[in-house]
Enzyme design. Structure first.
Site, PDB file in Angstrom:
ATOM      1  N   ALA A 104      45.124  36.903  47.136  1.00  0.00           N
ATOM      2  CA  ALA A 104      45.643  38.205  47.558  1.00  0.00           C
ATOM      3  C   ALA A 104      44.723  39.339  47.116  1.00  0.00           C
ATOM      4  O   ALA A 104      45.056  40.507  47.262  1.00  0.00           O
ATOM      5  CB  ALA A 104      47.052  38.410  47.007  1.00  0.00           C
ATOM      6  N   GLY A 105      43.583  39.002  46.514  1.00  0.00           N
ATOM      7  CA  GLY A 105      42.632  40.043  46.110  1.00  0.00           C
ATOM      8  C   GLY A 105      42.916  40.621  44.736  1.00  0.00           C
ATOM      9  O   GLY A 105      42.353  41.644  44.361  1.00  0.00           O
ATOM     10  N   GLY A 107      42.552  38.864  41.851  1.00  0.00           N
ATOM     11  CA  GLY A 107      41.747  38.224  40.801  1.00  0.00           C
ATOM     12  C   GLY A 107      42.398  37.031  40.139  1.00  0.00           C
ATOM     13  O   GLY A 107      42.049  36.694  38.986  1.00  0.00           O
ATOM     14  N   SER A 109      42.134  33.737  40.540  1.00  0.00           N
ATOM     15  CA  SER A 109      41.310  32.597  40.107  1.00  0.00           C
ATOM     16  C   SER A 109      40.447  32.982  38.913  1.00  0.00           C
ATOM     17  O   SER A 109      40.253  32.173  37.991  1.00  0.00           O
ATOM     18  CB  SER A 109      40.457  32.060  41.255  1.00  0.00           C
ATOM     19  OG  SER A 109      39.574  33.046  41.703  1.00  0.00           O
ATOM     20  N   ASP A 152      35.273  40.124  39.108  1.00  0.00           N
ATOM     21  CA  ASP A 152      36.611  39.646  38.722  1.00  0.00           C
ATOM     22  C   ASP A 152      36.627  39.059  37.317  1.00  0.00           C
ATOM     23  O   ASP A 152      37.523  39.343  36.528  1.00  0.00           O
ATOM     24  CB  ASP A 152      37.109  38.581  39.716  1.00  0.00           C
ATOM     25  CG  ASP A 152      37.549  39.192  41.036  1.00  0.00           C
ATOM     26  OD1 ASP A 152      37.160  40.333  41.316  1.00  0.00           O
ATOM     27  OD2 ASP A 152      38.279  38.513  41.781  1.00  0.00           O
TER      28      ASP A 152
HETATM   29  O1  PMV Z   1      38.595  37.909  45.657  1.00  0.00           O
HETATM   30  P1  PMV Z   1      38.879  39.324  45.897  1.00  0.00           P
HETATM   31  O2  PMV Z   1      39.720  39.546  47.089  1.00  0.00           O
HETATM   32  O3  PMV Z   1      39.318  40.080  44.692  1.00  0.00           O
HETATM   33  O4  PMV Z   1      37.456  39.982  46.331  1.00  0.00           O
HETATM   34  C1  PMV Z   1      36.451  40.146  45.409  1.00  0.00           C
HETATM   35  C2  PMV Z   1      35.650  41.328  45.754  1.00  0.00           C
HETATM   36  C3  PMV Z   1      34.481  41.124  46.697  1.00  0.00           C
HETATM   37  O5  PMV Z   1      33.657  42.271  46.483  1.00  0.00           O
HETATM   38  C4  PMV Z   1      34.928  41.098  48.147  1.00  0.00           C
HETATM   39  C5  PMV Z   1      33.712  39.851  46.398  1.00  0.00           C
HETATM   40  C6  PMV Z   1      32.984  39.863  45.068  1.00  0.00           C
HETATM   41  O6  PMV Z   1      32.610  38.753  44.631  1.00  0.00           O
HETATM   42  O7  PMV Z   1      32.751  40.919  44.473  1.00  0.00           O
END
Ligand code: PMV
Length: 324
Positions: A104-105, A107, A109, A152
């Site tokens: 869902a963005g 973080g 994982s 992340d």
């Molecule tokens: O996995 P998410 O949805 O938090 O996306 C990470 C952010 C991106 O910039 C899209 C990818 C990255 O590795 O920074």
């Protein structure tokens, strides 16, 4: 039996997702939702992974050779990395519990990777230095995301609010000032998507159209300076306008979608000061800054979605409990 419980926060990217993959800056903050991992020594000859949330349970042998469910490959990548650093692989149970929605963005994982690495190395009586914790956790992230920028895992380790640029030490913004009366809302569209696919799409598009895209990347980077000022000054209106601009830039590189734009527009029409997608896009979450007095009217328009009202600038990875 010896047992360690560690946790790490989820995050929202306030500004600069995707642009960060090509070496521009992003700004992220740790949120109140956390992943918790318990590691306990066991007598069995294997490592047992248990995820009550996913209703999954599986074991792997100590030589890490038998195939395992994709969800758990992150942890075996971490164990391989630890093994190459001289850690012995001992029989243990891993119990994973997280408040952070998956894919869902937010973080999820990275937070579980960091919490597991911290818990396992603490059980070993040799916790890693912060830079090593980052490196090892990133091995887990690579399984989940392909070519992660590293933002992340950095925010999951440090907590707080950081400006991140690939290959550089993140800059912590110590004096974030969120005035009373404002909240950050996270609205989960419920649409699952792959960060890896969205990142690949943006890399391809930016490669093919770089003479145009460079301006978009530079515009996104320029937002970061203004956003730092606004965060320090507690200027929520300016911060919100910057979020609106950042959402426009993300739309221009093709990572929004109808459902996300509908949520963003509905939030703005019902009085949110600013709203944007966060993370890889194509699904996942939207974030918005709103004045507290309209929270009820806003959430009543979003009943279809899971909405989180959470603190930002939350604390980083930590050992919460141990029997050592
Ligand atoms: O996995 P998410 O949805 O938090 O996306 C990470 C952010 C991106 O910039 C899209 C990818 C990255 O590795 O920074």
């Amino acid at each position: 039996m010896r047992r360690v419980e560690a946790s790490a926060p989820g995050k929202v990217i306030l500004f600069g997702e995707h642009f960060v993959v090509r070496g521009y800056r992003a700004l992220a903050t740790a949120i109140g939702l956390r992943a918790r991992v318990i590691v306990e020594e066991s007598r069995g000859g294997s490592i047992r992974f248990i995820s009550p949330n996913l209703k999954l349970e599986e074991s792997i042998s100590l030589n890490l050779e038998n195939p395992i469910h994709r969800e758990f490959e992150v942890y075996t990548a971490i164990l391989r990395s630890l093994k190459s650093r001289g850690y012995t692989i001992i029989p243990h149970n891993v119990i994973i519990d997280s408040d952070i929605p998956l894919s869902a963005g937010l973080g999820s994982s990275a937070s579980t990777s960091v919490a597991y690495t911290l818990a396992y190395t603490t059980l070993h009586d040799s916790p890693l230095r912060e830079d090593e914790l980052l490196e090892v956790s990133l091995e887990g992230e690579k399984i989940a995301h392909g070519k992660p920028s590293g933002i992340d895992v950095n925010i999951a380790v440090s907590g707080g609010t950081i400006v991140y640029k690939r290959g550089e030490k993140p800059i912590r913004i110590a004096d974030v000032n969120i005035p009373r009366g404002y909240s950050l809302l996270i609205i989960d569209s419920g649409i699952k998507r792959s960060t890896r696919d969205a990142v690949e799409h943006v890399l391809r598009l930016s490669g093919d159209y770089w003479s145009i895209m460079e301006y978009i990347y530079r515009a996104a980077d320029a937002i970061i300076d203004d956003a730092i000022e606004a965060l320090r000054a507690g200027d929520m209106r300016r911060l919100s306008t910057l979020m609106n601009i950042n959402h426009g830039l993300l739309s221009s590189i093709g990572v929004s979608r109808l459902e996300l734009d509908m949520i963003v527009n509905s939030l703005r029409e019902s009085g949110a000061l600013g709203a944007k997608l966060t993370g890889a896009g194509w699904g996942g979450c939207v974030i918005a800054i709103i004045e507290d007095n309209i929270i009820d009217s806003i959430t009543s328009r979003l009943l279809k979605y899971k909405v989180y009202r959470t603190l930002i600038n939350a604390s980083g990875a930590r050992v919460d409990y141990s029997t050592l």
